[in-house]
Scaffold this motif. Structure first.
Motif, PDB file in Angstrom:
ATOM      1  N   VAL A 176       0.838  -1.205   0.000  1.00 52.43           N
ATOM      2  CA  VAL A 176       0.000   0.000   0.000  1.00 52.43           C
ATOM      3  C   VAL A 176       0.868   1.248   0.000  1.00 52.43           C
ATOM      4  CG1 VAL A 176      -1.701   1.292   1.332  1.00 52.43           C
ATOM      5  CG2 VAL A 176      -1.868  -1.203   1.190  1.00 52.43           C
ATOM      6  N   CYS A 177       1.994   1.166   0.693  1.00 49.33           N
ATOM      7  CA  CYS A 177       2.856   2.336   0.840  1.00 49.33           C
ATOM      8  C   CYS A 177       4.318   1.896   0.822  1.00 49.33           C
ATOM      9  CB  CYS A 177       2.531   3.058   2.149  1.00 49.33           C
ATOM     10  SG  CYS A 177       3.510   4.534   2.472  1.00 49.33           S
ATOM     11  N   GLU A 178       5.181   2.697   0.178  1.00 49.16           N
ATOM     12  CA  GLU A 178       6.618   2.436   0.184  1.00 49.16           C
ATOM     13  C   GLU A 178       7.381   3.740   0.348  1.00 49.16           C
ATOM     14  OE1 GLU A 178       7.663  -1.703  -2.043  1.00 49.16           O
ATOM     15  OE2 GLU A 178       7.758   0.105  -3.292  1.00 49.16           O
ATOM     16  N   ALA A 179       8.522   3.657   0.992  1.00 47.02           N
ATOM     17  CA  ALA A 179       9.391   4.816   1.159  1.00 47.02           C
ATOM     18  C   ALA A 179      10.824   4.325   1.234  1.00 47.02           C
ATOM     19  CB  ALA A 179       9.034   5.591   2.433  1.00 47.02           C
ATOM     20  N   THR A 180      11.760   5.134   0.757  1.00 46.84           N
ATOM     21  CA  THR A 180      13.175   4.769   0.753  1.00 46.84           C
ATOM     22  C   THR A 180      13.974   5.785   1.545  1.00 46.84           C
ATOM     23  OG1 THR A 180      13.066   3.580  -1.363  1.00 46.84           O
ATOM     24  CG2 THR A 180      15.202   4.468  -0.726  1.00 46.84           C
ATOM     25  N   LEU A 181      14.883   5.271   2.375  1.00 47.18           N
ATOM     26  CA  LEU A 181      15.739   6.104   3.221  1.00 47.18           C
ATOM     27  C   LEU A 181      17.200   5.876   2.882  1.00 47.18           C
ATOM     28  CD1 LEU A 181      14.089   5.458   6.712  1.00 47.18           C
ATOM     29  CD2 LEU A 181      13.871   7.528   5.327  1.00 47.18           C
ATOM     30  N   TRP A 209      23.932  -1.595   0.751  1.00 43.96           N
ATOM     31  CA  TRP A 209      25.060  -0.770   1.176  1.00 43.96           C
ATOM     32  C   TRP A 209      26.094  -0.741   0.069  1.00 43.96           C
ATOM     33  CZ3 TRP A 209      30.267  -1.593   1.384  1.00 43.96           C
ATOM     34  CH2 TRP A 209      31.025  -0.583   1.981  1.00 43.96           C
ATOM     35  N   HIS A 210      26.560   0.466  -0.271  1.00 45.97           N
ATOM     36  CA  HIS A 210      27.586   0.619  -1.309  1.00 45.97           C
ATOM     37  C   HIS A 210      28.265   1.961  -1.113  1.00 45.97           C
ATOM     38  CE1 HIS A 210      28.762   1.480  -5.706  1.00 45.97           C
ATOM     39  NE2 HIS A 210      29.612   0.584  -5.243  1.00 45.97           N
ATOM     40  N   GLN A 211      29.590   1.943  -1.094  1.00 46.53           N
ATOM     41  CA  GLN A 211      30.396   3.155  -0.975  1.00 46.53           C
ATOM     42  C   GLN A 211      29.946   4.032   0.197  1.00 46.53           C
ATOM     43  OE1 GLN A 211      30.263   4.898  -4.939  1.00 46.53           O
ATOM     44  NE2 GLN A 211      31.945   3.608  -5.638  1.00 46.53           N
ATOM     45  N   ASP A 212      29.837   3.413   1.357  1.00 50.72           N
ATOM     46  CA  ASP A 212      29.516   4.107   2.612  1.00 50.72           C
ATOM     47  C   ASP A 212      28.141   4.766   2.624  1.00 50.72           C
ATOM     48  OD1 ASP A 212      31.865   3.361   3.848  1.00 50.72           O
ATOM     49  OD2 ASP A 212      32.956   5.131   3.179  1.00 50.72           O
ATOM     50  N   VAL A 213      27.234   4.242   1.823  1.00 47.85           N
ATOM     51  CA  VAL A 213      25.842   4.702   1.838  1.00 47.85           C
ATOM     52  C   VAL A 213      24.931   3.491   1.987  1.00 47.85           C
ATOM     53  CG1 VAL A 213      23.985   5.838   0.557  1.00 47.85           C
ATOM     54  CG2 VAL A 213      26.322   6.731   0.408  1.00 47.85           C
ATOM     55  N   LEU A 214      24.079   3.524   3.006  1.00 50.08           N
ATOM     56  CA  LEU A 214      23.098   2.462   3.219  1.00 50.08           C
ATOM     57  C   LEU A 214      21.730   2.967   2.771  1.00 50.08           C
ATOM     58  CD1 LEU A 214      22.205  -0.286   4.387  1.00 50.08           C
ATOM     59  CD2 LEU A 214      21.917   0.863   6.598  1.00 50.08           C
ATOM     60  N   THR A 215      21.108   2.221   1.860  1.00 49.31           N
ATOM     61  CA  THR A 215      19.779   2.568   1.349  1.00 49.31           C
ATOM     62  C   THR A 215      18.792   1.508   1.808  1.00 49.31           C
ATOM     63  OG1 THR A 215      20.826   3.529  -0.618  1.00 49.31           O
ATOM     64  CG2 THR A 215      18.449   3.172  -0.713  1.00 49.31           C
ATOM     65  N   LEU A 216      17.667   1.939   2.362  1.00 48.77           N
ATOM     66  CA  LEU A 216      16.639   1.027   2.868  1.00 48.77           C
ATOM     67  C   LEU A 216      15.300   1.324   2.206  1.00 48.77           C
ATOM     68  CD1 LEU A 216      17.091   0.942   6.758  1.00 48.77           C
ATOM     69  CD2 LEU A 216      17.796  -0.796   5.128  1.00 48.77           C
ATOM     70  N   ARG A 217      14.556   0.281   1.927  1.00 48.08           N
ATOM     71  CA  ARG A 217      13.185   0.445   1.441  1.00 48.08           C
ATOM     72  C   ARG A 217      12.216  -0.077   2.486  1.00 48.08           C
ATOM     73  NH1 ARG A 217      11.793  -2.566  -3.976  1.00 48.08           N
ATOM     74  NH2 ARG A 217      11.819  -4.357  -2.568  1.00 48.08           N
ATOM     75  N   GLY A 235      17.681  10.123   5.526  1.00 48.82           N
ATOM     76  CA  GLY A 235      17.157  11.064   4.539  1.00 48.82           C
ATOM     77  C   GLY A 235      16.197  10.387   3.593  1.00 48.82           C
ATOM     78  N   ARG A 236      15.025  10.972   3.389  1.00 48.50           N
ATOM     79  CA  ARG A 236      14.008  10.390   2.505  1.00 48.50           C
ATOM     80  C   ARG A 236      14.417  10.611   1.051  1.00 48.50           C
ATOM     81  NH1 ARG A 236       8.191   9.769   2.805  1.00 48.50           N
ATOM     82  NH2 ARG A 236       7.628   8.569   0.937  1.00 48.50           N
ATOM     83  N   VAL A 237      14.294   9.565   0.240  1.00 40.04           N
ATOM     84  CA  VAL A 237      14.623   9.611  -1.180  1.00 40.04           C
ATOM     85  C   VAL A 237      13.348   9.819  -1.972  1.00 40.04           C
ATOM     86  CG1 VAL A 237      15.667   8.366  -3.118  1.00 40.04           C
ATOM     87  CG2 VAL A 237      16.585   8.068  -0.807  1.00 40.04           C
ATOM     88  N   ASP A 238      13.415  10.674  -2.986  1.00 41.56           N
ATOM     89  CA  ASP A 238      12.266  10.906  -3.860  1.00 41.56           C
ATOM     90  C   ASP A 238      11.779   9.579  -4.440  1.00 41.56           C
ATOM     91  OD1 ASP A 238      10.630  12.780  -5.766  1.00 41.56           O
ATOM     92  OD2 ASP A 238      11.701  11.402  -7.103  1.00 41.56           O
ATOM     93  N   ASP A 239      10.468   9.400  -4.521  1.00 41.62           N
ATOM     94  CA  ASP A 239       9.894   8.114  -4.946  1.00 41.62           C
ATOM     95  C   ASP A 239      10.349   7.704  -6.348  1.00 41.62           C
ATOM     96  OD1 ASP A 239       8.619   7.906  -2.538  1.00 41.62           O
ATOM     97  OD2 ASP A 239       6.635   8.489  -3.280  1.00 41.62           O
ATOM     98  N   PHE A 245      16.395   3.383  -8.574  1.00 40.07           N
ATOM     99  CA  PHE A 245      17.477   2.738  -7.841  1.00 40.07           C
ATOM    100  C   PHE A 245      17.191   1.255  -7.626  1.00 40.07           C
ATOM    101  CE2 PHE A 245      19.250   1.224  -3.818  1.00 40.07           C
ATOM    102  CZ  PHE A 245      20.600   1.486  -4.010  1.00 40.07           C
ATOM    103  N   TRP A 246      16.017   0.927  -7.117  1.00 38.21           N
ATOM    104  CA  TRP A 246      15.712  -0.473  -6.815  1.00 38.21           C
ATOM    105  C   TRP A 246      15.580  -1.312  -8.076  1.00 38.21           C
ATOM    106  CZ3 TRP A 246      17.193  -1.593  -2.293  1.00 38.21           C
ATOM    107  CH2 TRP A 246      17.037  -0.689  -1.235  1.00 38.21           C
TER     108      TRP A 246
END
Length: 358
Positions: A176-181, A209-217, A235-239, A245-246
């Motif tokens: 129903v809802c998704e967000a990426t940080l 995780w890649h190049q010292d950046v962790l991305t979560l969905r 930090g919230r990533v634009d949808d 990215f994913w």
């Protein structure tokens, strides 16, 4: 469609009689996966693309049955129109990807750690064995247990047990809802945080995780996602950017996957950082780690890579490389190898289906 099945049977029986191998092939989008074909194992192509179409799909039942040559893109479009999905997010690798290849390769995308892998969604299958006989396993409901485990064996079998004619897969509703940080942190810190979050009631559906950046969905009910956003920070990533990215991670169009020889390291999520020469990208909460190395060094480094990964409790696959002399897959334990040989003998006694791919 029965005429096409008869063509398949005739090709199988002719190959058995001649003692020549068959290379089961759909769209060819994963021809590079597995061990490299040799002159003795290449064989004639058994093209599955003519055997296409959705056999059965009732959205309320959350099950879809498709023929092996059905394009993955067609299935995903049908499911999306009904707000549903293949939750294991199979990599596409191109528009020609077929459902037979999806199951035979057993590959899954970013959502695998939270939703499960391909075999977790296989409910039933029809297989043409090395005698040209059509065998049915499992069914179309989760309660069906007759032949259930056999149908799951076909996931990641690389087409070595026979020709997968049909497969029934469980599907799930779209979130129903998704967000990426995004968070800035080291590899060691990222692994620690991922394992902490895994033990908490958070709707994490993918990580990288890649190049010292962790991305979560985050995926799920709107209230759950909102609560996680407030709790986790970052930090919230634009949808739109997040979707790119994913998808890039899922289909390996992300810039990380350009150039170099690619190793896939499968380890326990809690395993500490593995120090190896090359550039790493970590998915699945730490359970899947990609290692990109210099192609010239890949073959020489194979023993060290596999030794280090085995010491961490996992195994290493030479996923994509021009030189696959070290073998694509980690050597099996003797007991597992024996079981695999017995399965191969039972389903394909003449050894004609995709010999040498595993």
């Amino acid at each position: 469609m029965q005429a096409i099945v008869e063509q398949f049977r005739n090709q199988v029986l002719a190959a058995v009689e001649a003692g020549t191998p068959l290379r089961v092939r759909g769209g060819g989008t994963k021809d590079w996966y597995g061990n490299a074909a040799t002159a003795a194992s290449a064989g004639a192509v058994l093209d599955t693309r003519a055997y296409t179409g959705v056999v059965d799909y009732e959205p309320t039942e959350l099950v879809i049955t498709v023929r092996c040559g059905t394009p993955l893109a067609e299935v995903e479009a049908l499911l999306a129109a009904n707000a549903q999905m293949l939750a294991f997010e199979p990599p596409r690798y191109g528009e020609a990807s077929t459902m037979g290849g999806v199951v035979a390769s057993g590959l899954a995308g970013p959502r695998r750690a939270s939703a499960g892998g391909v075999r977790d969604f296989v409910l039933g299958a029809k297989l043409m064995d090395g005698k040209g006989e059509v065998l049915s396993f499992g069914g179309q409901v989760m309660k069906n247990v007759a032949g259930y485990d056999v149908s799951r064996l076909l996931a990641a079998s690389m087409g070595t047990l026979g020709l997968i004619l049909e497969v029934s897969l469980k599907v799930l509703p779209l979130p129903v809802c998704e967000a990426t940080l995004r968070f800035g942190m080291s590899e060691i810190e990222a692994l620690r945080r991922l394992n902490e979050w895994a033990g908490q009631p958070l709707p994490v559906s993918a990580s990288c995780w890649h190049q010292d950046v962790l991305t979560l969905r985050l995926s799920g009910a709107e209230a759950a996602v909102r609560a996680a956003l407030l709790r986790m920070g970052g930090g919230r990533v634009d949808d739109a950017e997040a979707a790119l990215f994913w998808n890039g991670l899922r289909d390996q169009t992300h810039s990380y996957f350009e150039g170099g020889a690619l190793w896939r390291l499968s380890v326990p999520p809690a395993a500490s950082a593995i120090i190896l020469k090359g550039e790493q990208l970590i998915e699945w909460g730490g359970a899947q780690r990609w290692l990109k190395v210099d192609p010239a060094a890949s073959a020489d480094a194979a023993q060290d890579i596999r030794r280090s990964v085995a010491a961490a409790g996992g195994h290493a696959t030479l996923f994509r490389a021009d030189d696959k002399r070290p073998g694509a897959f980690h050597p099996m334990a003797p007991a597992v190898a024996t079981i695999n040989q017995r399965l191969k003998q039972a389903f394909d006694p003449a050894g004609i289906f995709n010999p040498g791919r595993m």
